[in-house]
Design a protein around this motif. Structure first.
Motif, PDB file in Angstrom:
ATOM      1  N   ALA A  12      12.170   1.980 -45.949  1.00  0.00           N
ATOM      2  CA  ALA A  12      11.563   2.235 -44.616  1.00  0.00           C
ATOM      3  C   ALA A  12      12.736   3.190 -43.642  1.00  0.00           C
ATOM      4  CB  ALA A  12      11.161   1.332 -43.961  1.00  0.00           C
ATOM      5  N   ALA A  13      13.985   2.498 -43.640  1.00  0.00           N
ATOM      6  CA  ALA A  13      14.997   3.253 -42.930  1.00  0.00           C
ATOM      7  C   ALA A  13      15.318   4.226 -43.069  1.00  0.00           C
ATOM      8  CB  ALA A  13      15.972   2.212 -42.584  1.00  0.00           C
ATOM      9  N   ALA A  14      15.503   4.600 -44.622  1.00  0.00           N
ATOM     10  CA  ALA A  14      15.938   6.067 -44.916  1.00  0.00           C
ATOM     11  C   ALA A  14      14.696   6.878 -44.694  1.00  0.00           C
ATOM     12  CB  ALA A  14      16.204   5.945 -46.596  1.00  0.00           C
ATOM     13  N   ALA A  15      13.406   6.320 -45.161  1.00  0.00           N
ATOM     14  CA  ALA A  15      12.158   7.550 -44.649  1.00  0.00           C
ATOM     15  C   ALA A  15      12.063   7.884 -43.261  1.00  0.00           C
ATOM     16  CB  ALA A  15      11.089   6.965 -45.199  1.00  0.00           C
ATOM     17  N   ALA A  16      12.434   7.025 -42.374  1.00  0.00           N
ATOM     18  CA  ALA A  16      12.200   7.261 -40.953  1.00  0.00           C
ATOM     19  C   ALA A  16      12.938   8.579 -40.677  1.00  0.00           C
ATOM     20  CB  ALA A  16      12.987   6.138 -40.087  1.00  0.00           C
ATOM     21  N   GLY A  17      13.948   9.048 -41.179  1.00  0.00           N
ATOM     22  CA  GLY A  17      14.719  10.418 -40.809  1.00  0.00           C
ATOM     23  C   GLY A  17      13.806  11.522 -41.148  1.00  0.00           C
ATOM     24  N   SER A  18      12.812  11.405 -41.797  1.00  0.00           N
ATOM     25  CA  SER A  18      11.988  12.585 -42.179  1.00  0.00           C
ATOM     26  C   SER A  18      10.362  12.142 -41.782  1.00  0.00           C
ATOM     27  CB  SER A  18      11.721  13.075 -43.687  1.00  0.00           C
ATOM     28  OG  SER A  18      11.589  12.188 -44.606  1.00  0.00           O
ATOM     29  N   VAL A  19      10.284  11.026 -41.192  1.00  0.00           N
ATOM     30  CA  VAL A  19       9.055  10.474 -40.601  1.00  0.00           C
ATOM     31  C   VAL A  19       8.060  10.607 -41.677  1.00  0.00           C
ATOM     32  CG1 VAL A  19       7.674  10.531 -38.510  1.00  0.00           C
ATOM     33  CG2 VAL A  19       9.539  11.803 -38.214  1.00  0.00           C
ATOM     34  N   LYS A  20       8.492  10.161 -42.750  1.00  0.00           N
ATOM     35  CA  LYS A  20       7.388  10.055 -43.873  1.00  0.00           C
ATOM     36  C   LYS A  20       6.832   8.641 -44.038  1.00  0.00           C
ATOM     37  CE  LYS A  20       9.710  11.038 -47.596  1.00  0.00           C
ATOM     38  NZ  LYS A  20      11.385  11.165 -46.999  1.00  0.00           N
ATOM     39  N   ARG A  21       5.690   8.546 -44.415  1.00  0.00           N
ATOM     40  CA  ARG A  21       4.748   7.442 -44.572  1.00  0.00           C
ATOM     41  C   ARG A  21       5.576   6.602 -45.648  1.00  0.00           C
ATOM     42  NH1 ARG A  21      -1.203   9.273 -45.462  1.00  0.00           N
ATOM     43  NH2 ARG A  21      -1.323   7.373 -46.242  1.00  0.00           N
ATOM     44  N   VAL A  22       5.282   5.228 -45.417  1.00  0.00           N
ATOM     45  CA  VAL A  22       5.974   4.348 -46.542  1.00  0.00           C
ATOM     46  C   VAL A  22       4.900   3.166 -46.846  1.00  0.00           C
ATOM     47  CG1 VAL A  22       8.240   4.500 -45.863  1.00  0.00           C
ATOM     48  CG2 VAL A  22       7.021   2.743 -44.672  1.00  0.00           C
ATOM     49  N   HIS A  23       4.812   2.913 -48.178  1.00  0.00           N
ATOM     50  CA  HIS A  23       3.959   1.893 -48.746  1.00  0.00           C
ATOM     51  C   HIS A  23       4.754   0.800 -49.372  1.00  0.00           C
ATOM     52  CE1 HIS A  23       1.121   0.431 -51.651  1.00  0.00           C
ATOM     53  NE2 HIS A  23       0.181   0.981 -51.107  1.00  0.00           N
ATOM     54  N   LEU A  24       4.738  -0.575 -48.634  1.00  0.00           N
ATOM     55  CA  LEU A  24       5.718  -1.449 -48.728  1.00  0.00           C
ATOM     56  C   LEU A  24       4.911  -2.662 -49.659  1.00  0.00           C
ATOM     57  CD1 LEU A  24       7.750  -1.246 -45.611  1.00  0.00           C
ATOM     58  CD2 LEU A  24       8.348  -0.064 -47.895  1.00  0.00           C
ATOM     59  N   GLU A  25       5.237  -3.085 -50.605  1.00  0.00           N
ATOM     60  CA  GLU A  25       4.712  -4.291 -51.298  1.00  0.00           C
ATOM     61  C   GLU A  25       5.987  -5.171 -51.638  1.00  0.00           C
ATOM     62  OE1 GLU A  25       3.939  -7.377 -53.098  1.00  0.00           O
ATOM     63  OE2 GLU A  25       3.717  -6.382 -54.904  1.00  0.00           O
ATOM     64  N   LEU A  26       6.115  -6.309 -50.620  1.00  0.00           N
ATOM     65  CA  LEU A  26       7.639  -6.714 -50.818  1.00  0.00           C
ATOM     66  C   LEU A  26       7.459  -8.231 -51.303  1.00  0.00           C
ATOM     67  CD1 LEU A  26       9.012  -5.199 -47.386  1.00  0.00           C
ATOM     68  CD2 LEU A  26       9.206  -4.169 -49.984  1.00  0.00           C
ATOM     69  N   GLY A  27       8.187  -9.254 -50.715  1.00  0.00           N
ATOM     70  CA  GLY A  27       8.276 -10.446 -51.300  1.00  0.00           C
ATOM     71  C   GLY A  27       7.108 -11.486 -50.825  1.00  0.00           C
ATOM     72  N   GLY A  28       7.364 -12.883 -51.251  1.00  0.00           N
ATOM     73  CA  GLY A  28       6.207 -13.658 -50.882  1.00  0.00           C
ATOM     74  C   GLY A  28       7.026 -15.135 -51.048  1.00  0.00           C
ATOM     75  N   LYS A  29       6.125 -16.150 -50.511  1.00  0.00           N
ATOM     76  CA  LYS A  29       6.672 -17.505 -50.644  1.00  0.00           C
ATOM     77  C   LYS A  29       5.151 -18.203 -50.449  1.00  0.00           C
ATOM     78  CE  LYS A  29       9.820 -20.883 -51.130  1.00  0.00           C
ATOM     79  NZ  LYS A  29      10.402 -21.018 -52.590  1.00  0.00           N
ATOM     80  N   ALA A  30       4.246 -18.174 -51.527  1.00  0.00           N
ATOM     81  CA  ALA A  30       3.085 -18.484 -51.469  1.00  0.00           C
ATOM     82  C   ALA A  30       2.859 -20.138 -51.250  1.00  0.00           C
ATOM     83  CB  ALA A  30       2.223 -18.049 -52.511  1.00  0.00           C
ATOM     84  N   PRO A  31       2.284 -20.551 -50.146  1.00  0.00           N
ATOM     85  CA  PRO A  31       2.073 -21.889 -49.989  1.00  0.00           C
ATOM     86  C   PRO A  31       0.722 -22.284 -50.712  1.00  0.00           C
ATOM     87  CG  PRO A  31       1.419 -20.594 -47.899  1.00  0.00           C
ATOM     88  CD  PRO A  31       2.174 -19.613 -48.824  1.00  0.00           C
TER      89      PRO A  31
END
Length: 495
Positions: free
Chosen positions: A254-273
């Motif tokens: 997301a930080a690298a993408a911010a320079g060109s203001v491109k969209r990001v799609h993030l499926e990241l970590g979890g800790k499922a209760p």
């Protein structure tokens, strides 16, 4: 304290797996080409610690060449009708189906997965392509009409252009399918960076579908994230970057993408209760945690890793859970009855063992497991940590291994509050026989998917994605095609 008697050994196949390896090179413009660098990355079988092959350690120049190929191909691909793009996705599904054994063997050898997990991965990848093929032809949007006097409005749904994709090591081909299918179905071209540890099935897919997909529509560059992933994220000609990975990796993208203001799609970590109420079917809940907490060796962002059980039934539930986990079969690829396999790499194996050392230092009870299993291979015993106090590190840290913790609660309100006290918001489950509770509690849990009396059941038609630190954007379902599209409003003056 820990158990002293070893319950677990690794079952091993009599014959070593002999996977069909993909060609060497970067897949750019419809063919495998040499990397601009002679450096390579060893690809290791984590169940044996043997080197399977090498792949190129890609460079910025490789990424630039791949993006240029995707840019050159995007106009023609976007101009195809949904029916034509759907036909390509169906053909990809058929090719995977026809080569199922090739993919299963290669995936197992590269990841240490047991046969049941590898088979499920390939089946799910096939289903993902077939669903996206249908969804690509069934977009729905606001109807054309007059929303201002004498002006007719039309909504066009367009591809975003070139999509950069970064996939993880835990489900290499499946996570590639989760991205490739909707990205192509929505009319985009792409450049994909697989994990440098597990690129083989993605490269094999490129080899087998090269004649069916127009050149440049799919491009694959192998190499380290700090080089290949970073360049994809910052590249001015990449219109959107999508990653499945850790929170730290998502933040960097997301930080690298911010320079060109491109969209990001993030499926990241979890800790499922896993919230187990006093009226729950405790045997079913224990079996559910056995399956969902240890699927793929716990290397799963939606895994059932943190149990919150009502204090009145905690002792009984823990007894049932420990019995279930004690029966898990650990095995190397090629053993038909193995439930869990190895950790993905030596580095990750050491991270999980370090987390277990911290559990011991915190004075927590390891009710079963908790240790490495003698090698070769990066195997760890399936582990239950019981009587965990509120606020303990294990309740919030994503271990990403075969480790489940058990803590207690007193009231419904406490259970909801404690379940939500995490930076993650990907998945959770509720176990109860009370119909009112089954309706009210999931609405109060801050997670993108909440199961009731089950856990880790995935339907391709339903969206997958999280809240908070687990990112944003949705995989699977028609929502994924929405995420890889853009809307344009055209208004005609009829006055």
């Amino acid at each position: 304290m820990t158990t002293e008697t070893a319950l677990f050994t690794v079952r091993r196949a009599e014959a070593a797996l002999t996977p069909a390896l993909p060609p060497f090179g970067q897949f750019i413009g419809g063919t495998f080409v040499p990397s601009s660098s002679s450096e390579t990355v060893d690809i290791v079988n984590p169940a044996t610690e043997e080197v399977l092959t090498q792949v190129p350690a890609g460079t910025v120049e490789d990424v630039d060449a791949a993006v240029a190929a995707a840019v050159a191909a995007k106009e023609a691909w976007a101009a195809k009708t949904p029916r034509d793009r759907s036909a390509v996705l169906l053909k990809i599904a058929d090719i995977i189906e026809a080569n199922r054994e090739v993919f299963e063997t290669l995936e197992a050898a590269n990841t240490g997965k047991p046969s049941a997990v590898a088979e499920d991965d390939i089946s799910s990848a096939i289903d993902t392509f077939r669903f996206s093929a249908g969804a690509a032809r069934a977009y729905s949007t606001l109807g054309a009409d007059d929303y201002a006097e004498n002006h007719t409005s039309v909504i066009h749904r367009e591809p975003v252009g070139v999509v950069g994709v970064i996939t993880p090591w835990n489900y290499p081909l499946l996570m590639a399918a989760w991205k490739i299918a909707p990205v192509l179905g929505a009319g985009n071209t792409l450049v994909l960076k697989p994990s440098e540890q597990t690129p083989l099935t993605t490269l094999k897919l490129a080899e087998l579908i090269a004649s069916e997909v127009p050149a440049g529509v799919i491009n694959i560059v192998t190499g380290p994230g700090r080089v290949v992933g970073n360049r994809l994220s910052e590249h001015p000609d990449v219109d959107l970057v999508a990653i499945t990975g850790s929170v730290g990796s998502g933040q960097k993208v997301a930080a690298a993408a911010a320079g060109s203001v491109k969209r990001v799609h993030l499926e990241l970590g979890g800790k499922a209760p896993v919230v187990v109420f006093a009226d729950a079917d405790l045997e079913a809940a224990a079996k559910g945690v056995r399956s969902a907490g240890f699927w793929n060796g716990g290397q799963e962002c939606g895994a059932a890793t943190r149990v919150l059980v009502h204090e009145s039934v905690a002792e009984k539930f823990t007894e049932l859970l420990v019995r279930e986990i004690s029966e898990i079969t650990v095995g190397a690829p090629g053993t038909d009855d193995a439930e869990i396999g190895s950790m993905i790499s030596k580095a990750h194996y050491e991270r999980v063992l370090a987390a277990l050392d911290e559990v011991r230092k915190d004075g927590l009870t390891i009710a079963v497991g908790g240790r490495a299993i003698d090698g070769p291979g990066y195997f760890i015993e399936p582990t239950v940590v019981s009587n965990v106090p509120a606020g303990a590190a294990i309740t919030s840290n994503e271990i990403f291994g075969p480790v489940v913790s058990v803590e207690t609660f007193s009231t419904d309100e406490e259970a909801i509050t404690r379940a939500n006290e995490t930076i993650y918001g990907l998945a959770a489950s509720v176990w109860t026989r009370d119909s009112a509770r089954s309706l009210t509690v999931p609405r109060k849990l801050d997670f993108g998917t909440v199961w009731v009396n089950s856990h880790l059941v995935i339907a391709t038609e339903m969206p997958w994605g999280g809240f908070k630190g687990s990112g944003y954007g949705r995989d699977l379902s028609s929502y994924a095609l929405d995420d890889f599209s853009r809307t344009k409003h055209v208004m005609y003056n009829r006055g």
